[in-house]
Design a protein around this motif. Structure first.
Motif, PDB file in Angstrom:
ATOM      1  N   ILE A   1       9.840  10.527   6.029  1.00  9.56           N
ATOM      2  CA  ILE A   1       9.395   9.930   7.189  1.00  9.56           C
ATOM      3  C   ILE A   1       9.368  11.086   8.083  1.00  9.56           C
ATOM      4  N   THR A   2       8.433  11.249   9.001  1.00 14.51           N
ATOM      5  CA  THR A   2       8.468  12.073  10.381  1.00 14.51           C
ATOM      6  C   THR A   2       8.491  11.123  11.463  1.00 14.51           C
ATOM      7  N   PHE A   3       8.952  11.429  12.673  1.00 12.23           N
ATOM      8  CA  PHE A   3       9.064  10.434  13.620  1.00 12.23           C
ATOM      9  C   PHE A   3       9.050  11.393  15.019  1.00 12.23           C
ATOM     10  N   THR A   4       7.873  11.353  15.850  1.00  9.98           N
ATOM     11  CA  THR A   4       7.745  11.823  17.146  1.00  9.98           C
ATOM     12  C   THR A   4       7.087  10.917  18.030  1.00  9.98           C
ATOM     13  N   THR A   5       6.826  11.664  19.325  1.00  6.87           N
ATOM     14  CA  THR A   5       6.233  10.550  20.085  1.00  6.87           C
ATOM     15  C   THR A   5       4.670  10.408  19.780  1.00  6.87           C
ATOM     16  N   ASP A   6       4.161   9.364  20.554  1.00  8.37           N
ATOM     17  CA  ASP A   6       2.415   9.086  20.385  1.00  8.37           C
ATOM     18  C   ASP A   6       1.871  10.079  20.850  1.00  8.37           C
TER      19      ASP A   6
ATOM     20  N   ASP B   1      14.195   8.953  20.554  1.00  6.76           N
ATOM     21  CA  ASP B   1      14.955  10.406  19.982  1.00  6.76           C
ATOM     22  C   ASP B   1      14.118  11.025  18.862  1.00  6.76           C
ATOM     23  N   ILE B   2      13.603  12.300  19.118  1.00  4.03           N
ATOM     24  CA  ILE B   2      12.715  12.725  18.242  1.00  4.03           C
ATOM     25  C   ILE B   2      13.232  14.128  17.742  1.00  4.03           C
ATOM     26  N   LYS B   3      14.635  14.481  18.310  1.00  4.84           N
ATOM     27  CA  LYS B   3      15.088  15.734  18.022  1.00  4.84           C
ATOM     28  C   LYS B   3      16.148  15.348  16.627  1.00  4.84           C
ATOM     29  N   VAL B   4      15.456  15.957  15.577  1.00 10.43           N
ATOM     30  CA  VAL B   4      15.695  15.739  14.042  1.00 10.43           C
ATOM     31  C   VAL B   4      17.279  16.132  13.882  1.00 10.43           C
ATOM     32  N   ASP B   5      17.959  16.746  14.716  1.00  9.44           N
ATOM     33  CA  ASP B   5      19.454  17.230  14.720  1.00  9.44           C
ATOM     34  C   ASP B   5      20.297  16.287  15.353  1.00  9.44           C
ATOM     35  N   SER B   6      19.582  15.202  16.013  1.00  7.69           N
ATOM     36  CA  SER B   6      20.506  14.553  17.066  1.00  7.69           C
ATOM     37  C   SER B   6      20.962  13.272  16.172  1.00  7.69           C
ATOM     38  N   PRO B   7      22.333  12.763  16.875  1.00  7.19           N
ATOM     39  CA  PRO B   7      22.780  11.625  15.885  1.00  7.19           C
ATOM     40  C   PRO B   7      21.970  10.526  15.994  1.00  7.19           C
TER      41      PRO B   7
ATOM     42  N   ASN C   1       0.986  -1.182  -0.111  1.00  8.75           N
ATOM     43  CA  ASN C   1       0.036  -0.141   0.072  1.00  8.75           C
ATOM     44  C   ASN C   1       0.749   1.200   0.056  1.00  8.75           C
ATOM     45  N   PRO C   2       1.366   1.516  -1.084  1.00 11.40           N
ATOM     46  CA  PRO C   2       2.448   2.590  -1.032  1.00 11.40           C
ATOM     47  C   PRO C   2       1.871   3.874  -0.627  1.00 11.40           C
ATOM     48  N   VAL C   3       2.711   4.540  -0.153  1.00 11.68           N
ATOM     49  CA  VAL C   3       2.237   6.047   0.425  1.00 11.68           C
ATOM     50  C   VAL C   3       3.575   7.147  -0.143  1.00 11.68           C
ATOM     51  N   ASP C   4       3.167   8.390  -0.159  1.00 11.68           N
ATOM     52  CA  ASP C   4       3.953   9.290  -0.514  1.00 11.68           C
ATOM     53  C   ASP C   4       4.745   9.853   0.550  1.00 11.68           C
ATOM     54  N   ALA C   5       4.390   9.590   1.918  1.00 12.39           N
ATOM     55  CA  ALA C   5       5.276  10.209   3.057  1.00 12.39           C
ATOM     56  C   ALA C   5       4.397   9.479   4.135  1.00 12.39           C
ATOM     57  N   LEU C   6       5.442   9.338   5.179  1.00  9.10           N
ATOM     58  CA  LEU C   6       4.890   8.345   6.496  1.00  9.10           C
ATOM     59  C   LEU C   6       5.123   9.191   7.875  1.00  9.10           C
ATOM     60  N   GLY C   7       4.230   9.150   8.718  1.00  9.26           N
ATOM     61  CA  GLY C   7       4.465   9.813   9.956  1.00  9.26           C
ATOM     62  C   GLY C   7       4.466   8.430  11.008  1.00  9.26           C
ATOM     63  N   ILE C   8       5.273   8.581  11.820  1.00  8.62           N
ATOM     64  CA  ILE C   8       5.598   7.721  12.900  1.00  8.62           C
ATOM     65  C   ILE C   8       5.484   8.506  14.434  1.00  8.62           C
ATOM     66  N   GLY C   9       4.513   7.927  15.231  1.00 10.17           N
ATOM     67  CA  GLY C   9       4.089   8.367  16.519  1.00 10.17           C
ATOM     68  C   GLY C   9       4.757   7.165  17.273  1.00 10.17           C
ATOM     69  N   SER C  10       5.935   7.107  18.155  1.00 12.35           N
ATOM     70  CA  SER C  10       6.486   6.066  18.862  1.00 12.35           C
ATOM     71  C   SER C  10       6.234   6.178  20.297  1.00 12.35           C
ATOM     72  N   PHE C  11       6.164   4.851  20.812  1.00 15.39           N
ATOM     73  CA  PHE C  11       6.242   4.844  22.179  1.00 15.39           C
ATOM     74  C   PHE C  11       7.614   5.135  22.704  1.00 15.39           C
ATOM     75  N   GLY C  12       7.946   5.520  23.953  1.00 11.25           N
ATOM     76  CA  GLY C  12       9.176   6.046  24.478  1.00 11.25           C
ATOM     77  C   GLY C  12      10.068   5.305  25.248  1.00 11.25           C
ATOM     78  N   PRO C  13      11.169   5.760  25.636  1.00 13.72           N
ATOM     79  CA  PRO C  13      11.850   6.842  25.152  1.00 13.72           C
ATOM     80  C   PRO C  13      12.290   6.664  23.898  1.00 13.72           C
TER      81      PRO C  13
END
Lengths: 286, 286
Positions: free
Chosen positions: A99-104, A63-69, A49-61
């Motif tokens: 892809i975006t990645f943040t917390t749930d 690392d959602i800081k885009v500039d973090s290693p 089911n192809p998508v053009d972009a994907l968002g992820i909301g994740s359990f923690g902890p």
């Protein structure tokens, strides 16, 4: 356009596809087992089911800081095998889409901001009662940048006569999570909040601590909307919470109509995070 | 380019002119008497010293919401004659230049964000201890929009053994202003904080309540900098506040280096508000 969502939880991953208007076209549930297994199930779903972009909301902890290693990784987690799983890298390599990645919680906050209770407001606070964890959005930006806030550990004042010691291992009875989180309710009553009758006295206590959290959030952010998510609070408690907020304020600030300020989620079936994920993903390609 | 600032206080107005690099070219103090008198002195100063844009940071309560019908006005104030004074309208009519209008605290916060302690950070919380009132800026935007926050009335937990009843008429001993504001210090000791010896025991209490305010602000905003302004806190208290914040956290969140997180103002001579005013004014013409 097709947008994808992964709501990555500790027991299940909920995968979904929507169109550009956030209408859900397909949903699938995948058990959270081993990282490779679960993530391969995600890849397989989004290859079919192809998508053009994907968002992820994740359990923690996570690392959602885009500039973090270590951006895009699950950090140290008690969940066996998942520590240091590089979720974003793995999915990006396989799917080759933005892809975006943040917390749930951030995902849920954004979903409510975009099409739930946030319509026509510029700023919104979202709490998932159960943990007390919150996300705050103002003018389409997360407060705290993309890092996550720790509002569940802000201070509450124990109610006179409430001698519960608190379950927070760090702050005991001094923070919201210690006094009124899901584990606190279970420790107080021996049962999870969902299994208690709404008439249980514990909800009066919990409502008062929620009111403290909500009132402080109002003073701190002056938001137009405060959305209470999670399964602990129902329509039954809302009027109590609003009344307690009024009592805490004691006529100090001019409060807006609390029936509009303090509300439950506007997106049904726990769907806030899915909508938030696809809305965040859509931002990447517009 | 010339930029103007009015720091509108209850006892004095401080007028200033800077160049586009915020270098102060001229300063003048005007007593706060009757609105017409004081505002005419402002007009006269800026007619003699023309500026391209003017920033006003005002005592409150003031309506700083640009889309409000009473924007630019002093609201109901005990200060005789000043209720409903339309500061912005009066100055705009006389000077015919772009004008910004915010609170004195927001102006100070913005000054620190622009060239004080905020250099190279994206987010900054500013508290003027004395009142506890704070302003928060993230990515060049005020949290709460242009309305002002009420962080001084967020909850604090009384220290065990501190039986002070609190001076807040609304929240007694349950909020920061009640327990640790300038009036609270005076009620506790009989003297204003500025006149007390730094070794006075009261500063230990005050530092602990400030630490609560600072710690909750950290959890709520995850800012890169927390600036403490006003004349109550000095370098003497900073290490105590930092230690108390560490104790309150009790190893829960990973705190940044507190010597960099929690600081005093970076702009000397109470100049933060002036810089903030001219920086906000400059935004209007760029």
């Amino acid at each position: 356009m097709r947008l994808g969502s992964i709501e990555a939880g500790g027991t299940k991953f909920i995968l979904a596809i929507t169109d550009e208007h956030y209408r859900i076209l397909k949903r699938q549930r995948v058990a959270t087992t081993k990282p490779n297994e679960t993530l391969e199930a995600c890849v397989s779903f989004f290859k079919k089911n192809p998508v053009d972009a994907l968002g992820i909301g994740s359990f923690g902890p996570a690392d959602i800081k885009v500039d973090s290693p270590t951006y895009g990784q699950i950090l140290n987690t008690p969940k066996a095998g998942w520590s240091h799983t590089d979720v974003v890298q793995m999915l990006r390599a396989a799917l080759k889409i933005p892809i975006t990645f943040t917390t749930d919680v951030n995902a849920s906050a954004y979903g409510e901001y975009m099409i739930g209770q946030g319509q026509a407001v510029r700023s919104l606070v979202y709490f998932t009662i159960g943990t007390g964890i919150g996300g705050v959005i103002q003018d389409n930006h997360f407060i705290g940048g993309m890092s996550h806030l720790e509002m569940g550990h802000t201070m509450v004042i124990p109610i006179s006569g409430d001698n519960f010691k608190g379950v927070c291992p760090y702050h005991q009875n001094r923070c919201f999570e210690g006094m009124a989180s899901g584990p606190a309710i279970e420790a107080r009553t021996g049962k999870p909040g969902e299994q208690l009758k709404r008439t249980n006295e514990v909800f009066k206590l919990i409502s008062y601590y929620i009111a403290q959290l909500v009132f402080d959030a109002y003073l701190n952010f002056m938001p137009e909307r405060i959305v209470i998510g999670g399964s602990v609070v129902s329509e039954t408690e809302l009027p109590v919470i609003r009344r307690d907020v009024e009592q805490l304020n004691n006529n100090y600030v001019e409060l807006p109509n609390l029936d509009h300020l303090i509300v439950l989620t506007g997106i049904a079936n726990n769907g806030s995070a899915t909508i938030g994920n696809v809305a965040l993903a859509k931002n990447l390609i517009f």
